[in-house]
Design an enzyme around this catalytic site. Structure first.
Site, PDB file in Angstrom:
ATOM      1  N   PRO A  99       0.828  -1.210   0.000  1.00 44.82           N
ATOM      2  CA  PRO A  99       0.000   0.000   0.000  1.00 44.82           C
ATOM      3  C   PRO A  99       0.862   1.259   0.000  1.00 44.82           C
ATOM      4  O   PRO A  99       1.864   1.326   0.726  1.00 44.82           O
ATOM      5  CB  PRO A  99      -0.797  -0.104   1.299  1.00 44.82           C
ATOM      6  N   GLY A 103       3.233   3.319   5.381  1.00 42.70           N
ATOM      7  CA  GLY A 103       4.273   3.001   6.366  1.00 42.70           C
ATOM      8  C   GLY A 103       4.906   1.634   6.157  1.00 42.70           C
ATOM      9  O   GLY A 103       5.682   1.159   6.981  1.00 42.70           O
ATOM     10  N   LEU A 104       4.560   0.984   5.031  1.00 44.51           N
ATOM     11  CA  LEU A 104       5.139  -0.341   4.779  1.00 44.51           C
ATOM     12  C   LEU A 104       6.304  -0.269   3.791  1.00 44.51           C
ATOM     13  O   LEU A 104       6.740  -1.278   3.249  1.00 44.51           O
ATOM     14  CB  LEU A 104       4.064  -1.295   4.245  1.00 44.51           C
ATOM     15  N   GLY A 105       6.767   0.944   3.549  1.00 43.95           N
ATOM     16  CA  GLY A 105       7.977   1.098   2.735  1.00 43.95           C
ATOM     17  C   GLY A 105       7.751   0.902   1.247  1.00 43.95           C
ATOM     18  O   GLY A 105       8.636   0.389   0.557  1.00 43.95           O
ATOM     19  N   SER A 106       6.597   1.321   0.729  1.00 45.49           N
ATOM     20  CA  SER A 106       6.326   1.057  -0.686  1.00 45.49           C
ATOM     21  C   SER A 106       7.339   1.754  -1.594  1.00 45.49           C
ATOM     22  O   SER A 106       7.871   1.138  -2.523  1.00 45.49           O
ATOM     23  CB  SER A 106       4.891   1.444  -1.057  1.00 45.49           C
ATOM     24  N   ALA A 109      10.702   0.016  -1.413  1.00 45.71           N
ATOM     25  CA  ALA A 109      10.721  -1.286  -2.092  1.00 45.71           C
ATOM     26  C   ALA A 109      10.751  -1.102  -3.607  1.00 45.71           C
ATOM     27  O   ALA A 109      11.469  -1.828  -4.308  1.00 45.71           O
ATOM     28  CB  ALA A 109       9.504  -2.107  -1.677  1.00 45.71           C
ATOM     29  N   ASP A 150      15.039   2.307   6.543  1.00 41.81           N
ATOM     30  CA  ASP A 150      14.114   1.701   5.581  1.00 41.81           C
ATOM     31  C   ASP A 150      14.874   1.041   4.428  1.00 41.81           C
ATOM     32  O   ASP A 150      14.633  -0.125   4.096  1.00 41.81           O
ATOM     33  CB  ASP A 150      13.152   2.759   5.015  1.00 41.81           C
TER      34      ASP A 150
HETATM   35  O1  PMV Z   1       7.329   6.329   7.832  1.00 41.99           O
HETATM   36  P1  PMV Z   1       8.318   5.242   7.768  1.00 41.99           P
HETATM   37  O2  PMV Z   1       7.728   3.899   7.974  1.00 41.99           O
HETATM   38  O3  PMV Z   1       9.202   5.322   6.561  1.00 41.99           O
HETATM   39  O4  PMV Z   1       9.300   5.377   9.017  1.00 41.99           O
HETATM   40  C1  PMV Z   1       9.993   6.529   9.328  1.00 41.99           C
HETATM   41  C2  PMV Z   1      10.890   6.233  10.491  1.00 41.99           C
HETATM   42  C3  PMV Z   1      11.475   7.464  11.163  1.00 41.99           C
HETATM   43  O5  PMV Z   1      12.303   6.967  12.217  1.00 41.99           O
HETATM   44  C4  PMV Z   1      10.393   8.322  11.757  1.00 41.99           C
HETATM   45  C5  PMV Z   1      12.307   8.285  10.198  1.00 41.99           C
HETATM   46  C6  PMV Z   1      13.599   7.633   9.767  1.00 41.99           C
HETATM   47  O6  PMV Z   1      14.152   8.118   8.763  1.00 41.99           O
HETATM   48  O7  PMV Z   1      14.085   6.690  10.400  1.00 41.99           O
END
Ligand code: PMV
Length: 320
Positions: A99, A103-106, A109, A150
Site C-alpha cells: 500500500p 508506512g510499509l515502505g512502498s 521497495a 528503511d
Molecule cells: O514512515 P516510515 O515507515 O518510513 O518510518 C519513518 C521512520 C522514522 O524513524 C520516523 C524516520 C527515519 O528516517 O528513520
C-alpha cells in the site's frame, strides 16, 4: 528476441525505535515478505530509450523527459551513473502490492526493485549494501533527513538492528514473532512527522534527548529478547512502553491510539505505532491463537487494512 529480467523487494515495518533512530539511537526493523514491489526490465527497439511504466500509478514516463525530482527516474539515473552506463533501450515496468503511503515502505521497495532489476538487466548484480546506499539517495528526496533504516531493511531483506552511521547488523530470530499490521487509513507523510519532532527537539533538546535515550534502552533489551527467543510477553511490554514514549514525542494520533487499545483489549501482548506516526500503521504482537481475534478487533475499530506477518525464527544473519 526480447530479453527481460525481473526483481522484487519486500515491504518493511519498524518494530521499535522510530524517530529516536534519527538522533543516533538504535532501532529494529523487519521485512514484510507478504507484500512486495516487482520491477521488470524488457528490451525495446533500437533508439527507443528507456521508458518507465508505473502500473499502479497509471503513469508512463520516458526517462529523457522525466522531471529531475521524479523518484522513479531519479532512482534509474542514480543506478546508471553508479554503473557508468547510458540508459538502455528498454521498458521498465513497476508493480507493487505494498500500500502506498501506508508506512510499509512502498517507495523504498520500488526503488530497491528498480536498482536490482536494472543491475541484473545490465549484467551487474549489485550487493545489498550498494543497493541500500543507492536507494538512500532517493529516500533523501522524499524524507529530507532519513535515518537509513528503511533502505537497509528492504535491501537486506532481513531483520536489522540499525544505528545511523554504524555498520549494518542483521540478526537472527530465536522464536517466530507473529505480528498484525493495521492501517489507520490516515495518510501521514514521514517528512512532516520527522520535521515536527525536529522542531520540538530544537525547543527542548534535553527533554527530547532523554526520551530518545529511553527508547534506545528499550530497543537494546528487545534485540536480546528477539535473538534469544521466548519472553514474548516482555517484548510486548517493551512495545507498549515504546508507544508511551512516542506519545510523549507527539507522534501518535487518536485513530492510532484507538487501534492500539483495541489490539491490547483483544489480547495482543504489545501494540504500538510503526513508522513516522500520526496516521499510517500500528503493529501488534500476538500469540498464534489470538491472531484472528486481534485482527477482527482492529477491523472493527476502524482499521482500513489488516495484514498478518511472521518474523520467522529461521531467519539467520548472513556472514557480512
Ligand atoms: O514512515 P516510515 O515507515 O518510513 O518510518 C519513518 C521512520 C522514522 O524513524 C520516523 C524516520 C527515519 O528516517 O528513520
Amino acid at each position: 528476441m526480447e530479453y527481460s529480467v525481473q526483481a522484487t523487494a519486500p515491504g518493511k515495518i519498524i518494530l521499535l525505535g522510530e524517530h529516536a533512530v534519527v538522533y543516533g539511537q538504535p532501532a529494529i526493523a523487519v521485512p514484510v515478505h507478504q507484500v512486495q514491489a516487482t520491477v521488470t526490465v524488457a528490451s525495446a527497439g533500437p533508439e527507443s530509450g528507456l521508458t518507465i511504466a508505473a502500473l499502479d500509478l497509471d503513469k508512463v514516463i520516458h526517462i529523457a523527459d522525466a522531471a529531475p525530482d521524479d523518484p522513479l527516474a531519479a532512482m534509474i539515473r542514480l543506478t546508471l551513473d553508479h554503473l557508468h552506463v547510458p540508459a538502455p533501450d528498454a521498458w521498465l515496468t513497476v508493480h507493487s502490492t505494498i500500500p502506498i503511503a501506508g508506512g510499509l515502505g512502498s517507495g523504498t521497495a520500488v526503488s530497491t526493485a528498480i536498482v536490482r532489476a536494472l543491475g541484473a538487466y545490465l549484467g551487474r548484480e549489485l550487493a545489498a549494501e550498494s543497493v541500500s546506499r543507492l536507494v538512500y539517495e532517493v529516500e533523501k528526496l522524499h524524507h529530507g533527513t532519513p535515518s537509513g533504516i528503511d533502505n537497509t531493511v528492504v535491501a537486506f531483506g532481513k531483520p536489522v538492528y540499525f544505528v545511523k552511521g554504524q555498520p549494518i547488523e542483521t540478526f537472527s530470530v530465536g522464536t517466530s514473532l507473529h505480528l498484525i499490521v493495521a492501517d489507520t487509513g490516515v495518510a501521514s507523510p514521514t517528512r512532516v512527522a520527522v520535521d515536527d519532532v525536529r522542531k520540538a527537539w530544537e525547543q527542548d533538546t534535553a527533554g527530547y534527548e532523554r526520551v530518545f535515550s529511553q527508547i534506545g534502552t528499550i530497543v537494546k533489551e528487545a534485540r536480546t529478547i528477539i535473538e534469544t527467543g521466548g519472553a514474548e510477553a516482555r517484548l510486548g511490554e517493551l512495545m507498549n512502553r515504546n508507544q508511551e514514549l512516542l506519545c510523549t514525542l507527539g507522534v501518535s494520533s487518536s485513530e492510532r491510539e484507538c487501534l492500539v487499545v483495541a489490539a491490547r483489549e483483544a489480547g495482543a501482548m504489545g501494540a504500538k505505532l510503526s513508522g513516522a506516526g500520526r496516521g499510517g500503521n500500528m503493529i501488534a504482537l500476538v500469540k498464534t491463537e489470538d491472531q484472528r481475534q486481534v485482527a477482527d478487533a482492529l477491523r472493527h475499530a476502524g482499521a482500513v487494512r489488516v495484514i498478518g506477518t511472521v518474523v520467522s525464527a529461521s531467519t539467520r544473519a548472513p556472514e557480512s
